[in-house]
Design a protein around this motif. Structure first.
Motif, PDB file in Angstrom:
ATOM      1  N   THR A  48       9.348   2.805   4.255  1.00 26.18           N
ATOM      2  CA  THR A  48       8.560   3.759   3.453  1.00 26.18           C
ATOM      3  C   THR A  48       7.072   3.493   3.620  1.00 26.18           C
ATOM      4  N   GLN A  49       6.691   2.232   3.644  1.00 29.76           N
ATOM      5  CA  GLN A  49       5.273   1.915   3.813  1.00 29.76           C
ATOM      6  C   GLN A  49       4.753   2.440   5.151  1.00 29.76           C
ATOM      7  N   GLN A  50       5.531   2.226   6.221  1.00 26.39           N
ATOM      8  CA  GLN A  50       5.104   2.713   7.532  1.00 26.39           C
ATOM      9  C   GLN A  50       4.999   4.241   7.541  1.00 26.39           C
TER      10      GLN A  50
ATOM     11  N   ILE B  78       0.694   6.883  -4.822  1.00 26.38           N
ATOM     12  CA  ILE B  78       2.145   6.701  -4.737  1.00 26.38           C
ATOM     13  C   ILE B  78       2.409   5.218  -4.489  1.00 26.38           C
ATOM     14  N   THR B  79       3.593   4.727  -4.866  1.00 22.03           N
ATOM     15  CA  THR B  79       3.908   3.311  -4.647  1.00 22.03           C
ATOM     16  C   THR B  79       5.131   3.165  -3.753  1.00 22.03           C
ATOM     17  N   ALA B  80       5.233   1.995  -3.141  1.00 27.25           N
ATOM     18  CA  ALA B  80       6.400   1.650  -2.318  1.00 27.25           C
ATOM     19  C   ALA B  80       6.735   0.188  -2.566  1.00 27.25           C
TER      20      ALA B  80
ATOM     21  N   GLY C 232      -2.980   1.402   1.903  1.00 28.87           N
ATOM     22  CA  GLY C 232      -2.565   0.545   0.793  1.00 28.87           C
ATOM     23  C   GLY C 232      -3.782   0.002   0.067  1.00 28.87           C
ATOM     24  N   ILE C 233      -3.861   0.228  -1.254  1.00 27.78           N
ATOM     25  CA  ILE C 233      -5.084  -0.126  -1.983  1.00 27.78           C
ATOM     26  C   ILE C 233      -4.884  -1.178  -3.069  1.00 27.78           C
ATOM     27  N   GLY C 234      -3.641  -1.598  -3.333  1.00 26.50           N
ATOM     28  CA  GLY C 234      -3.468  -2.596  -4.376  1.00 26.50           C
ATOM     29  C   GLY C 234      -2.018  -2.769  -4.778  1.00 26.50           C
TER      30      GLY C 234
ATOM     31  N   GLN D 222       0.536  -0.124  -3.921  1.00 28.23           N
ATOM     32  CA  GLN D 222       0.034   1.202  -4.285  1.00 28.23           C
ATOM     33  C   GLN D 222      -0.684   1.819  -3.077  1.00 28.23           C
ATOM     34  N   PHE D 223      -0.281   3.025  -2.739  1.00 30.67           N
ATOM     35  CA  PHE D 223      -0.889   3.755  -1.627  1.00 30.67           C
ATOM     36  C   PHE D 223      -1.627   4.975  -2.173  1.00 30.67           C
ATOM     37  N   ALA D 224      -2.621   5.430  -1.404  1.00 27.52           N
ATOM     38  CA  ALA D 224      -3.366   6.639  -1.762  1.00 27.52           C
ATOM     39  C   ALA D 224      -4.039   7.163  -0.501  1.00 27.52           C
ATOM     40  N   LYS D 225      -4.505   8.407  -0.592  1.00 24.07           N
ATOM     41  CA  LYS D 225      -5.219   8.997   0.544  1.00 24.07           C
ATOM     42  C   LYS D 225      -6.719   8.948   0.287  1.00 24.07           C
TER      43      LYS D 225
END
Length: 236
Positions: free
Chosen positions: A207-209, A198-200, A218-220, A231-234
């Motif tokens: 939203t990021q928090q 997902i992105t923010a 956050g990966i990129g 870009q966020f991911a689990k």
């Protein structure tokens, strides 16, 4: 003098290639280290984007509590990168990313990384990172985690950390109330896999928090309609 790297680099002001090399910095280099740091800070449009090191902090590293690698052209220091073995206290970055107290001694910090303006655009920060990280196994104790702080709108530093496959593990206040990402890399898990992407927006800290609180990292960067988003991911 042991050279850790040799190559060529473009001087953007002179528009010509020059030979350069990297070596470990010592106490004798302290005056020029601080001079280069001052020049870089003076060149920044947003001074708060870079957290400088004090003389005491440089001395702490040079006295055996980390590592400083410098890049030189004709004996002139043009950039450097620092690793710090931190003291264990309530401000330890390992606590910000949820490590237990028993794991804090396994953390080393990536500290300041600077390049003089005439030599930017050569990916020198990344080259310094590659060289200094190869030296980590030669330090006095084993380390598993590499941590650092980055100001949210410092795009070059964010790109630098993502290129090193570090991820954002936390967003918190550091340095007397300034908001900072806490980046981390687990050296024992170099091929981390992810799911639920997902992105923010870069400036949407709420939203990021929220995503970080839900277990995302956050990966990129991802370009969305011409703008950078995180870009966020689990982790799997």
């Amino acid at each position: 003098m042991k050279l850790l790297y040799e190559g060529t680099i473009t001087n953007q002001a002179l528009r010509k290639q020059q030979p350069f090399y990297m070596r470990q910095l010592t106490m004798d280099d302290l005056p020029v280290i601080e001079q280069v740091q001052r020049e870089v800070i003076e060149s920044l449009p947003e001074k708060a984007a870079l957290q400088p090191l004090s003389t005491e902090e440089f001395l702490f590293i040079l006295q055996g509590h980390g590592l400083l690698i410098g890049a030189f052209v004709d004996e002139q220091l043009i950039g450097f990168r620092a690793l710090l073995i931190p003291e264990i206290d309530e401000e330890h970055l390992g606590l910000d990313i949820g490590l237990s107290e028993s794991e804090l001694s396994k953390v080393i910090y990536q500290e300041i990384s600077v390049v003089l303006p005439d030599y930017r655009g050569n990916r020198l920060q990344q080259k310094l990172a590659d060289v200094i990280m190869k030296e980590v196994p030669n330090l006095t104790q084993p380390f598993r985690y590499v941590c650092c702080t980055v100001a949210p709108m410092n795009i070059p530093s964010l790109k630098d950390k993502f290129l090193q496959e570090m991820h954002i593990g936390s967003l918190t206040e550091k340095y007397d109330g300034m908001q900072r990402y806490i980046f981390v890399k687990d050296l024992e898990r170099p091929n981390q896999r992810y799911t639920d992407y997902i992105t923010a927006a870069l400036d949407d800290m709420y939203t990021q928090q929220k995503l970080l609180d839900e277990g995302y990292v956050g990966i990129g960067f991802k370009l969305v309609k011409g703008f950078h988003e995180i870009q966020f991911a689990k982790p799997v």
